[in-house]
Design a protein around this motif. Structure first.
Motif, PDB file in Angstrom:
ATOM      1  N   LYS A  44     170.929   8.391  19.611  1.00 52.10           N
ATOM      2  CA  LYS A  44     170.615   8.321  18.429  1.00 52.10           C
ATOM      3  C   LYS A  44     169.481   9.450  17.692  1.00 52.10           C
ATOM      4  CE  LYS A  44     169.329   4.395  15.311  1.00 52.10           C
ATOM      5  NZ  LYS A  44     169.223   2.844  15.219  1.00 52.10           N
ATOM      6  N   ASP A  45     168.870   9.833  18.445  1.00 52.01           N
ATOM      7  CA  ASP A  45     167.916  10.978  18.052  1.00 52.01           C
ATOM      8  C   ASP A  45     167.236  11.411  19.365  1.00 52.01           C
ATOM      9  OD1 ASP A  45     165.603   9.160  18.993  1.00 52.01           O
ATOM     10  OD2 ASP A  45     165.643   8.324  17.071  1.00 52.01           O
ATOM     11  N   ARG A  46     166.466  12.376  19.188  1.00 51.60           N
ATOM     12  CA  ARG A  46     165.857  13.093  20.418  1.00 51.60           C
ATOM     13  C   ARG A  46     164.428  13.109  20.625  1.00 51.60           C
ATOM     14  NH1 ARG A  46     169.250  16.414  23.367  1.00 51.60           N
ATOM     15  NH2 ARG A  46     171.370  16.203  22.550  1.00 51.60           N
ATOM     16  N   THR A  47     164.248  11.749  20.238  1.00 49.08           N
ATOM     17  CA  THR A  47     162.499  11.177  20.640  1.00 49.08           C
ATOM     18  C   THR A  47     162.631  10.374  21.966  1.00 49.08           C
ATOM     19  OG1 THR A  47     163.203   9.213  19.689  1.00 49.08           O
ATOM     20  CG2 THR A  47     162.440  10.888  18.109  1.00 49.08           C
ATOM     21  N   GLY A  48     161.378  10.306  22.398  1.00 50.01           N
ATOM     22  CA  GLY A  48     160.952   9.319  23.529  1.00 50.01           C
ATOM     23  C   GLY A  48     161.391  10.091  24.880  1.00 50.01           C
ATOM     24  N   ASN A 108     164.531   5.195  25.892  1.00 54.56           N
ATOM     25  CA  ASN A 108     163.112   4.627  25.408  1.00 54.56           C
ATOM     26  C   ASN A 108     162.637   5.510  24.112  1.00 54.56           C
ATOM     27  OD1 ASN A 108     160.518   3.667  24.935  1.00 54.56           O
ATOM     28  ND2 ASN A 108     159.740   4.132  26.951  1.00 54.56           N
ATOM     29  N   ARG A 109     162.907   5.228  22.982  1.00 50.68           N
ATOM     30  CA  ARG A 109     162.562   5.889  21.786  1.00 50.68           C
ATOM     31  C   ARG A 109     161.174   5.746  21.178  1.00 50.68           C
ATOM     32  NH1 ARG A 109     165.680   3.696  17.409  1.00 50.68           N
ATOM     33  NH2 ARG A 109     165.263   5.738  16.364  1.00 50.68           N
ATOM     34  N   ASP A 110     160.514   4.689  21.513  1.00 52.87           N
ATOM     35  CA  ASP A 110     159.259   4.488  20.741  1.00 52.87           C
ATOM     36  C   ASP A 110     158.110   4.830  21.648  1.00 52.87           C
ATOM     37  OD1 ASP A 110     159.296   2.185  22.759  1.00 52.87           O
ATOM     38  OD2 ASP A 110     159.268   0.720  21.309  1.00 52.87           O
ATOM     39  N   GLY A 111     158.376   5.242  23.174  1.00 53.40           N
ATOM     40  CA  GLY A 111     157.339   5.798  23.911  1.00 53.40           C
ATOM     41  C   GLY A 111     156.618   4.631  24.818  1.00 53.40           C
ATOM     42  N   LYS A 112     157.000   3.643  24.389  1.00 48.66           N
ATOM     43  CA  LYS A 112     156.349   2.389  25.252  1.00 48.66           C
ATOM     44  C   LYS A 112     157.030   2.026  26.416  1.00 48.66           C
ATOM     45  CE  LYS A 112     154.688   0.291  20.909  1.00 48.66           C
ATOM     46  NZ  LYS A 112     154.777  -0.695  19.950  1.00 48.66           N
ATOM     47  N   ILE A 153     177.959   8.586  30.189  1.00 47.32           N
ATOM     48  CA  ILE A 153     177.530   7.355  29.640  1.00 47.32           C
ATOM     49  C   ILE A 153     177.394   7.825  28.087  1.00 47.32           C
ATOM     50  CG2 ILE A 153     175.726   5.553  29.531  1.00 47.32           C
ATOM     51  CD1 ILE A 153     175.542   5.899  32.664  1.00 47.32           C
ATOM     52  N   THR A 154     177.685   6.675  27.338  1.00 51.22           N
ATOM     53  CA  THR A 154     177.371   6.931  25.803  1.00 51.22           C
ATOM     54  C   THR A 154     176.307   5.793  25.427  1.00 51.22           C
ATOM     55  OG1 THR A 154     179.525   7.446  25.298  1.00 51.22           O
ATOM     56  CG2 THR A 154     178.304   6.681  23.625  1.00 51.22           C
ATOM     57  N   ALA A 155     175.225   6.253  24.839  1.00 52.98           N
ATOM     58  CA  ALA A 155     174.189   5.318  24.686  1.00 52.98           C
ATOM     59  C   ALA A 155     174.574   4.403  23.619  1.00 52.98           C
ATOM     60  CB  ALA A 155     173.065   6.216  24.030  1.00 52.98           C
ATOM     61  N   GLN A 156     174.255   3.190  23.578  1.00 53.13           N
ATOM     62  CA  GLN A 156     174.470   1.963  22.637  1.00 53.13           C
ATOM     63  C   GLN A 156     172.998   1.626  21.938  1.00 53.13           C
ATOM     64  OE1 GLN A 156     177.489  -0.690  23.810  1.00 53.13           O
ATOM     65  NE2 GLN A 156     178.161   0.623  25.273  1.00 53.13           N
ATOM     66  N   TYR A 157     173.265   1.616  20.916  1.00 54.43           N
ATOM     67  CA  TYR A 157     172.003   0.804  20.156  1.00 54.43           C
ATOM     68  C   TYR A 157     172.401  -0.546  19.312  1.00 54.43           C
ATOM     69  CZ  TYR A 157     170.440   5.583  20.978  1.00 54.43           C
ATOM     70  OH  TYR A 157     170.071   6.510  21.931  1.00 54.43           O
ATOM     71  N   ILE A 167     176.665   4.374  18.189  1.00 59.82           N
ATOM     72  CA  ILE A 167     176.414   4.705  16.864  1.00 59.82           C
ATOM     73  C   ILE A 167     177.554   5.376  16.128  1.00 59.82           C
ATOM     74  CG2 ILE A 167     173.944   4.659  16.935  1.00 59.82           C
ATOM     75  CD1 ILE A 167     173.831   7.710  16.904  1.00 59.82           C
ATOM     76  N   GLY A 168     178.409   6.116  16.645  1.00 62.41           N
ATOM     77  CA  GLY A 168     179.552   7.074  16.233  1.00 62.41           C
ATOM     78  C   GLY A 168     180.771   6.412  16.037  1.00 62.41           C
TER      79      GLY A 168
END
Length: 168
Positions: A44-48, A108-112, A153-157, A167-168
Motif C-alpha cells: 500500500k505504501d513504503r512505511t513501517g 506493519n505500517r504504523d510502527g507498532k 506474495i501480494t500484500a492485502q489490506y 489494493i490493485g
C-alpha cells in the motif's frame, strides 16, 4: 483438496535488481538453502516494516504464539526489515530442513509491534483473497526443497466490509 504454493528451486533467488532483505539473506544466495525467497508485491505504501513468520505446516501450529511453539520444540522463525523506500522487495527466510511450512507476511505500517486490523497488511503464499475470516493453514503452505524456493506474495489490506484483499 489441499493446494500448496509450490515454486521451483532457483539459482538466482531474486529478480534482476532486487536486493535480498533480512537477516537470513545469505541463505537465499546461489548455492544456499533450504530457504524461501519471498517476492513481495502490492504494498500500500513504503512505511513501517515487513515481517515474515515461519510456522509448522499444520493447523495446530499455524499462527500460534512464538513462545509456545519454541517451548514445544516446533518450527518458528521471524525476519523483520524496514520497508524499502523504492524498488523490488524480496525477503529471505531460512527453514530448518526441506519440508512443508506455513508462511505469513505482514506489513506493519504504523510502527507498532502489534498487528492492526485497520491499518496493517498481510499476505500468504496462496494469494487468495483473505476476506474477513481467520486464514486457514492451506492458504499459507509452501513446499521447500533443499535449495531456495521462490514464492510471490501480494500484500492485502482491509477493503471495507468485504475484509482483506489486494489494493490493485
Amino acid at each position: 483438496m489441499i493446494r500448496y504454493a509450490i515454486a521451483g528451486t532457483v539459482l538466482l533467488a531474486s529478480p534482476a535488481g532486487a536486493q535480498l532483505l533480512g537477516s537470513d539473506a545469505a541463505a537465499c544466495r546461489p548455492g544456499g538453502g533450504p530457504a524461501i525467497a519471498v517476492e513481495i508485491t502490492g504494498l500500500k505504501d513504503r512505511t513501517g516494516e515487513l515481517k515474515l513468520e515461519l510456522y509448522p505446516g499444520d493447523e495446530a501450529g499455524f499462527l500460534k504464539d512464538d513462545h509456545v511453539l519454541i517451548a514445544a520444540g516446533k518450527t518458528f522463525r521471524r525476519v523483520v526489515v524496514p520497508t524499502p523506500a523504492t524498488g523490488p522487495t524480496t525477503m529471505c527466510i531460512r527453514v530448518p530442513q526441506p519440508g512443508r511450512y506455513a508462511l505469513l507476511l505482514t506489513h506493519n505500517r504504523d510502527g507498532k509491534n502489534k498487528f492492526s486490523f485497520w491499518t496493517d497488511g498481510a499476505g500468504f503464499a496462496s494469494n487468495r483473497k483473505l476476506g474477513r475470516s481467520r486464514p486457514k493453514v492451506e492458504q499459507a503452505l509452501v513446499e521447500v526443497g533443499a535449495g531456495v524456493t521462490t514464492v510471490r506474495i501480494t500484500a492485502q489490506y482491509l477493503r471495507g466490509l468485504g475484509g482483506f484483499g489486494p489494493i490493485g
